[in-house]
Design an enzyme around this catalytic site. Structure first.
Site, PDB file in Angstrom:
ATOM      1  N   CYS A   1      30.369 -13.869  62.188  1.00 60.72           N
ATOM      2  CA  CYS A   1      30.714 -13.535  63.568  1.00 60.72           C
ATOM      3  C   CYS A   1      31.946 -14.317  64.030  1.00 60.72           C
ATOM      4  O   CYS A   1      32.775 -13.793  64.770  1.00 60.72           O
ATOM      5  CB  CYS A   1      29.521 -13.815  64.480  1.00 60.72           C
ATOM      6  SG  CYS A   1      28.069 -12.846  64.023  1.00 60.72           S
ATOM      7  N   THR A   2      32.066 -15.547  63.573  1.00 60.60           N
ATOM      8  CA  THR A   2      33.226 -16.358  63.908  1.00 60.60           C
ATOM      9  C   THR A   2      34.477 -15.781  63.255  1.00 60.60           C
ATOM     10  O   THR A   2      35.518 -15.637  63.910  1.00 60.60           O
ATOM     11  CB  THR A   2      33.005 -17.827  63.473  1.00 60.60           C
ATOM     12  OG1 THR A   2      31.840 -18.328  64.150  1.00 60.60           O
ATOM     13  CG2 THR A   2      34.204 -18.699  63.794  1.00 60.60           C
TER      14      THR A   2
END
Length: 159
Positions: A47-48
């Site tokens: 997600c980062t």
């Protein structure tokens, strides 16, 4: 569990808070492209990567008249920490009740280490200025995804 909207269908309407608790709705984006992507959780590796890639390309999305919206079940406070920690320039929407996530068919059965559970499937939708689904990525791999979305937007926005 709702199905994934298909290309050519109207985009499911939404109205949900962003990281600053401001209500964001589909109708806020008249005559604008929207990239709406769904991801499981702030500050996790995939997600980062995805959020940083969309941030890196955000200027190019803007130049094509597109707004990037990330959606997860995280609350605004978590989104703010995520944005500050990674210097993100995209808007993150909170959907703890999964209404928006389900409307786009991103709440699905997942498998991890032999266990099945319901969770957010990483997926992205490109919505045209007339609020129609222009393209879908139902099963996204984070690395390189933002570039693929930008390439598709460049192709569709210039036709």
């Amino acid at each position: 569990m709702s199905s994934i909207p298909e290309v050519g269908q109207p985009a499911p309407a939404f109205s949900t808070p962003d990281q600053n608790n401001n209500l964001v709705s589909l109708n806020d984006f008249d005559s604008q492209w929207i990239v709406i992507y769904f991801y499981p959780k702030d500050n996790t590796p995939g997600c980062t990567t995805e959020a940083k890639d969309f941030t890196e390309l955000n200027q190019q999305f803007s130049q094509l008249g597109a707004k990037v919206l990330g959606v997860s079940p995280d609350l605004g406070k978590a989104h703010c920490k995520f944005i500050d920690k990674h210097n993100l320039s995209i808007t993150l929407l909170s959907d703890p009740e999964h209404q928006l996530i389900e409307a786009y068919g991103a709440w699905r059965l997942k498998k991890f280490m032999g266990k099945e559970y319901m969770g957010v499937a990483r997926s992205t939708f490109l919505i045209s200025p007339d609020k129609i689904i222009a393209y879908t990525w139902p099963n996204v791999k984070a690395k390189g995804h933002a570039q693929a979305v930008l390439a598709k937007l460049q192709e569709l926005a210039n036709t």
